[in-house]
Each structure stands twice: as C-alpha cells, then as structure tokens.
Design an enzyme around this catalytic site. Sequence first.
Site, short mmCIF file in Angstrom:
data_model
loop_
_atom_site.label_atom_id
_atom_site.label_comp_id
_atom_site.label_asym_id
_atom_site.label_seq_id
_atom_site.Cartn_x
_atom_site.Cartn_y
_atom_site.Cartn_z
N HIS A 241 -1.33 21.22 55.93
CA HIS A 241 -0.91 21.92 54.71
C HIS A 241 0.50 21.57 54.27
O HIS A 241 0.93 21.98 53.21
CB HIS A 241 -1.00 23.43 54.92
CG HIS A 241 0.10 23.97 55.80
ND1 HIS A 241 0.06 23.87 57.17
CD2 HIS A 241 1.27 24.57 55.50
CE1 HIS A 241 1.16 24.40 57.68
NE2 HIS A 241 1.91 24.84 56.69
C1 UD1 Z 1 3.72 28.75 53.85
C2 UD1 Z 1 5.02 28.60 54.63
C3 UD1 Z 1 4.81 27.65 55.82
C4 UD1 Z 1 3.62 28.08 56.66
C5 UD1 Z 1 2.40 28.22 55.77
C6 UD1 Z 1 1.17 28.66 56.55
C7 UD1 Z 1 7.13 28.74 53.38
C8 UD1 Z 1 8.25 27.96 52.86
N1 UD1 Z 1 6.09 28.04 53.82
O1 UD1 Z 1 3.40 27.51 53.25
O2 UD1 Z 1 5.97 27.64 56.62
O3 UD1 Z 1 3.38 27.10 57.66
O4 UD1 Z 1 2.69 29.17 54.74
O5 UD1 Z 1 0.10 28.88 55.72
O6 UD1 Z 1 7.20 29.95 53.37
N2 UD1 Z 1 -2.15 30.07 48.12
C9 UD1 Z 1 -3.38 30.64 47.94
N3 UD1 Z 1 -3.64 31.81 48.61
C10 UD1 Z 1 -2.73 32.41 49.41
C11 UD1 Z 1 -1.47 31.81 49.56
C12 UD1 Z 1 -1.20 30.63 48.93
O7 UD1 Z 1 -4.22 30.14 47.23
O8 UD1 Z 1 -3.03 33.48 49.98
C13 UD1 Z 1 -1.86 28.79 47.42
C14 UD1 Z 1 -0.78 29.02 46.38
O9 UD1 Z 1 -1.33 28.90 45.11
C15 UD1 Z 1 0.25 27.96 46.63
C16 UD1 Z 1 -0.22 27.21 47.87
O10 UD1 Z 1 -1.38 27.87 48.36
O11 UD1 Z 1 0.44 27.08 45.58
C17 UD1 Z 1 0.85 27.18 48.92
O12 UD1 Z 1 1.28 28.50 49.26
P1 UD1 Z 1 2.83 28.82 49.59
O13 UD1 Z 1 2.94 30.25 49.95
O14 UD1 Z 1 3.70 28.31 48.51
O15 UD1 Z 1 3.18 27.95 50.85
P2 UD1 Z 1 2.32 27.39 52.07
O16 UD1 Z 1 2.09 25.93 51.84
O17 UD1 Z 1 1.15 28.26 52.35
#
Ligand code: UD1
Length: 402
Positions: A241
């Site tokens: 991820h």
């Molecule tokens: C975050 C953490 C990372 C951790 C990871 C585990 C930070 C900087 N990063 O990264 O350290 O390893 O979580 O999962 O805090 N999204 C969904 N559903 C959700 C959450 C997110 O669809 O419940 C999508 C969002 O649209 C977003 C993408 O996933 O664009 C990434 O989510 P984001 O919270 O920005 O960071 P992660 O890559 O999950």
Amino acid sequence: MKIISVVGARPNFMKIAPFIRAIKQHNQTCVNNEKSYIEHLLVHTGQHYDVRMSESFFQALNIPNPDVNLEIGSGSHATQVANTMIEFEKVLLKERPDWIVVVGDVNATLACSVTAKKLNMKVCHIEAGLRSGDMTMPEEINRLVTDRLSDLLLTPDKLSNENLRKEGVAEEKIKFVGNIMIDTLEANRIEASELEIMNIIQANLLDTDSAQAFIPLQEDEGISMPGEGSAKNRFAVLTMHRPSNVDTKEILEPILDFLTGEVAADMPIVWPIHPRAKKMLQKFGLWEKATECNNLILLHPIGYHEMLRLNMSATIMLTDSGGLQEECCVLGTPCLTLRWNTERPVTLKEHGGASVLVGNNINRIREEYQTALKTGRIPQRPELWDGNTAVRCVKAIVDYPN
Ligand code: UD1
C-alpha cells in the site's frame, strides 16, 4: 488521572487494544486509591473509516467504541493533519486530560501530539524511536515530530533507544517496554489458529469476475491449484500500500508482472488488497491484469485474526507493511520487505529476524524470493516482545514523576 488515547488508521488498532486492556487491569488493582485510578477516553480521528479497515478491528479485538470520532476521512496529508488538529483541540479543551497517548506513526499520531503540546499537555508515544532515515516517507516525518515533542517515549527495542539518544533525547524520557503489537499477536494466536484458510478466502474474495475456480478444491489447511509445478499447501501472502510502491505505474507494473508471471507460476498468491493499491491499479489500467491471473487471489482487506491465520501458514510473505514484518519475525515466516529501508531493523535477518529488504528492483526481489523458498520458518523473539508490553506502558505513565 485522565488519559486520552488516539487511533486513526488500521495499524493503530492492534496497538491500542492491549493498552486499553492494561488500563482496565490497572484500575482493578487500585479500587481504594483514587489518585492512581485512570479515567480513559478513546478518540478515533476517522482517517480509516471503511468497515473492513476500522470497525471490524474494534469488534475482533474487543476495543470499546471510541468516545469521540473526529470523522476526518480521506484527504491530502495537510488536510488530514489540519482537520485532525482543529477537531482534536476541541476535545482537549473540553476534557483537559493529564496525558495524551499516541501510537505508531500515522497522521493521527503527528496531528494529535502537536495539538496536545501546543496546549502544554503531556504526550506519551508508544512505539517511539523507530527510524527509517527516509524523509520521503510520510511516516518518518510523523515519527520525528512526535518523538521530538513527547514527554515519555516508550520504545519497542533497544536500537530505538539508541536512535533517540543520538537525537539528544533526555535519558529519563526514554523507556524500553517492548513491542505492543506482539501483545495482540499473543492474545489472539489461539483464536486465529482455529480459522480455516479456505473459509477466510471464500468469505473475503473480491468480486472480480476472474476465473479463480481452483479455490474450493481443497478442504485441508492450504490451497491447492491445478497445473504443472503446483505444490500442495504452498501459498504466498502479499500486501502492498505504500505510495513508493503503488503510486507510480513504472514501479507498480513490473512488480505486478513479476507476481503474476513468476510467483503465481509457483504457488497461489493471496492478496488482501488495500484501498489505495486497488485505486492505483485501476487508475493505471492494470486492474484486468491482476484479476485475470488465476493464481492471484484478490481479497477485500481482511480482519486481524484472518491475516494472522494466513501468516501462520504462508510459505512466504511479500509486504511493505511494518507491522507484518514484525509479525513474520515472531512467527518465522520468510518475509520479503518491498522497501529499500526499514524503521524496524530488529526484524531483519542480520538481526536474527525473518525479513529481507528487497526494495522494488525485480532482480533483487527474484533472487531473494528464490532464497526465501529454501528457508524454513525460523521464529524469533526480540527482547521484551513477550506479550506484556502494554502493562509496562501503563506502569511507565503512572510512575512518571509529576
Ligand atoms: C495509512 C498510514 C500508513 C499505514 C496505512 C495502513 C499515514 C501517513 N499513513 O496509509 O502509515 O501503514 O494507513 O493502512 O497515516 N481509504 C479508503 N478507506 C479507508 C481509508 C482509506 O478507501 O477506510 C482510501 C482513501 O481514499 C485514500 C487511500 O485509501 O485515498 C489511502 O488512505 P490514507 O489514509 O491516506 O493512507 P494509507 O495509504 O491508508
């Protein structure tokens, strides 16, 4: 004493579950001692909000419902951090806690520690002192800022103590307590071991229209597939991820080609796919390539016990997750870490662990993949990764000189 602890994203949940349990235990021992009784509030920033990324972990790990959910949701880093700070400040002003406890290295960790210190409140960081040295990683910035601000830094290993000392952190602020993630692993090992792998797969399959017809063939522990070279009960688990792996087509496509072309020829690959990775595969036009490969089994994000169960029997793990690196170390699963650096060196082979850094260079991944297949499981237990870290965390806070 009043403590507010904070969670925001998936890897925080397994760290907070044992901490909350340890507070309950502590309170049972101080019925007649009002001073050391801990009133605890849990704040969820809402960075992860999907049921499979958040709520399912609360249920599986018996975490009480958050007292407050800031409902921050997705957004750029600045948006997530800024909105968390604005909303968290309101909670702090209302509740006036004695301590704010943050875990790990996600945006919630940074945002809440900054907000607390701006209000001159005490911050304790669980999992302090980890350093990748890679300033392009958002988590490294979160770690550095949080540790610089924290009053009490609870470390998972002694290398982390060294990192903090090198940065000039006062000795009395640092306490080596062990790895709190392993508390959760140990508390859930038996329950996880009772799950059937085939049930996990069938219950979590993504609806991809792909021809993953081989799946129900086996009723026993592993996964069997038809065709040449298949070996019964062998399977790989993949998670990916990190922006450094999934946000660029030039990096993601060769990794996918290696997986579908080479690993999948040896054994099925089980891939519980993170929303970010799925979104990027679709954006780059690679989604069909992933779904059309019969031996690449795409799952929704899976629960804690389900992942632990897969990890217990996997032939090999390919991952860019820090938490999985640690779990592979304790379970002994050969682990190819799809990163060039790690903030968790104690999990690497050279420190006795099960993981090797392979970055995203395909030749290196291939070479280490071949080596890992020849290596059996070698479980390791770094010092104080004993399942009792949360109790030490609570004690460190209670004993902190005022
Ligand atoms: C975050 C953490 C990372 C951790 C990871 C585990 C930070 C900087 N990063 O990264 O350290 O390893 O979580 O999962 O805090 N999204 C969904 N559903 C959700 C959450 C997110 O669809 O419940 C999508 C969002 O649209 C977003 C993408 O996933 O664009 C990434 O989510 P984001 O919270 O920005 O960071 P992660 O890559 O999950």
